[in-house]
Design a protein around this motif. Structure first.
Motif, short mmCIF file in Angstrom:
data_model
loop_
_atom_site.label_atom_id
_atom_site.label_comp_id
_atom_site.label_asym_id
_atom_site.label_seq_id
_atom_site.Cartn_x
_atom_site.Cartn_y
_atom_site.Cartn_z
N LYS A 116 0.83 -1.21 0.00
CA LYS A 116 0.00 0.00 0.00
C LYS A 116 0.87 1.26 0.00
O LYS A 116 0.57 2.23 -0.72
N GLN A 120 0.70 3.90 -3.05
CA GLN A 120 -0.01 5.15 -2.80
C GLN A 120 0.92 6.34 -2.57
O GLN A 120 0.54 7.48 -2.85
N VAL A 121 2.11 6.10 -2.05
CA VAL A 121 3.04 7.20 -1.78
C VAL A 121 4.07 7.33 -2.91
O VAL A 121 4.53 8.43 -3.21
N LYS A 159 8.38 13.20 -1.44
CA LYS A 159 7.17 12.39 -1.61
C LYS A 159 6.32 12.36 -0.34
O LYS A 159 5.23 11.78 -0.34
N ASP A 161 3.73 12.77 2.22
CA ASP A 161 2.35 13.27 2.28
C ASP A 161 1.69 12.51 3.41
O ASP A 161 1.33 11.33 3.27
N ASP A 163 -1.18 12.50 4.83
CA ASP A 163 -2.52 11.94 4.61
C ASP A 163 -2.45 10.65 3.79
O ASP A 163 -3.10 9.65 4.11
N LYS A 164 -1.65 10.66 2.73
CA LYS A 164 -1.50 9.47 1.89
C LYS A 164 -0.86 8.33 2.68
O LYS A 164 -1.27 7.17 2.56
N ILE A 165 0.15 8.67 3.47
CA ILE A 165 0.86 7.63 4.23
C ILE A 165 -0.07 7.01 5.26
O ILE A 165 -0.13 5.78 5.40
N LYS A 167 -3.31 6.90 5.23
CA LYS A 167 -4.33 6.12 4.53
C LYS A 167 -3.79 4.76 4.09
O LYS A 167 -4.46 3.73 4.24
N ALA A 168 -2.58 4.75 3.55
CA ALA A 168 -1.97 3.49 3.14
C ALA A 168 -1.76 2.56 4.33
O ALA A 168 -2.02 1.35 4.24
#
Length: 224
Positions: A116, A120-121, A159, A161, A163-165, A167-168
């Motif tokens: 993930k 995603q990241v 890279k 982020d 929020d992305k991290i 979420k993953a």
């Protein structure tokens, strides 16, 4: 979706001993940035989170023992320790660790988290590895440790982020897709005004008519 009890360790202390790596950013700042978002996401979806973080310690050993003591104080479905790597600025990528003799089911969770984060990241995939780390070895629950990129590598930090991290991590831990709640919106209301009167008696009489017709109303006095 079954509800989980997750232990989250935002690795290293803020003060005292064991304060973590420092590069372009501080490890302890970034893992807490992500960890707090992850905790909020898990709780939002009904999971129980045990914060196993130790913010201050007299020694690195005391810090590690404090983490595992918190983790082992209750039954966890999974323990997750969040870190950032550091080398000499040239190494990069994400990697996830399990204990050397961990079960295949825990390795599967680690692989899912790793996949993930890569997808995603956009970090380079350094793979799932095994290690004899204290928090993996001494935690009773299934345990994983994630190195969220290298804090001394510009490419990795570009890279970054949170929020992305988060979420993953959430999706890797729970094996479900995270859907953010719909933002709250203000509802516009419209009030109907029925007449303006110079005489209070006439205004009250109109109120009575409205009441008999089944409409609520209120009287406001103002100076013209």
């Amino acid at each position: 979706m079954s509800k989980l009890v997750i232990g989250v360790d935002m690795g290293h202390s803020l003060s005292g001993a064991g304060t973590g790596a420092v590069g372009i950013v501080k490890e302890v700042d970034k893992n807490r940035e992500v960890g707090k978002k992850l905790i909020a996401m898990l709780q939002e979806k009904g999971h129980t989170v045990i914060n196993c973080t130790v913010d201050s310690a007299s020694s690195a050993n005391a810090q590690l023992q404090g983490i595992t003591t918190k983790a082992n104080a209750q039954k966890l479905d999974l323990f997750v320790s969040l870190h950032l790597n550091s080398f000499n600025g040239s190494a990069y990528g994400v990697e996830t660790y399990t204990y050397t003799s961990t079960s295949s089911s825990t390795k599967a969770i680690a692989q899912r988290i790793q996949d993930k984060l890569v997808a995603q990241v956009g970090w380079y995939n350094r793979g799932v590895k095994t290690a004899n780390f204290h928090v993996l070895r001494e935690t009773v629950a299934p345990a994983v440790l994630v190195e969220l990129g290298f804090c001394d590598n510009k490419g990795d930090m570009d890279k970054w982020d949170a929020d992305k991290i988060a979420k993953a991590l959430f999706e890797g831990i729970t094996d479900t897709v995270y859907v953010a709640p719909a933002p709250a919106t203000s509802e516009t209301m419209f009030r109907v005004v029925c007449g303006t009167y110079s005489s209070r008696e006439n205004a009250v009489a109109q109120q009575e008519k409205l009441k008999k017709a089944g409409f609520d109303s209120f009287l406001v006095a103002y100076t013209k």
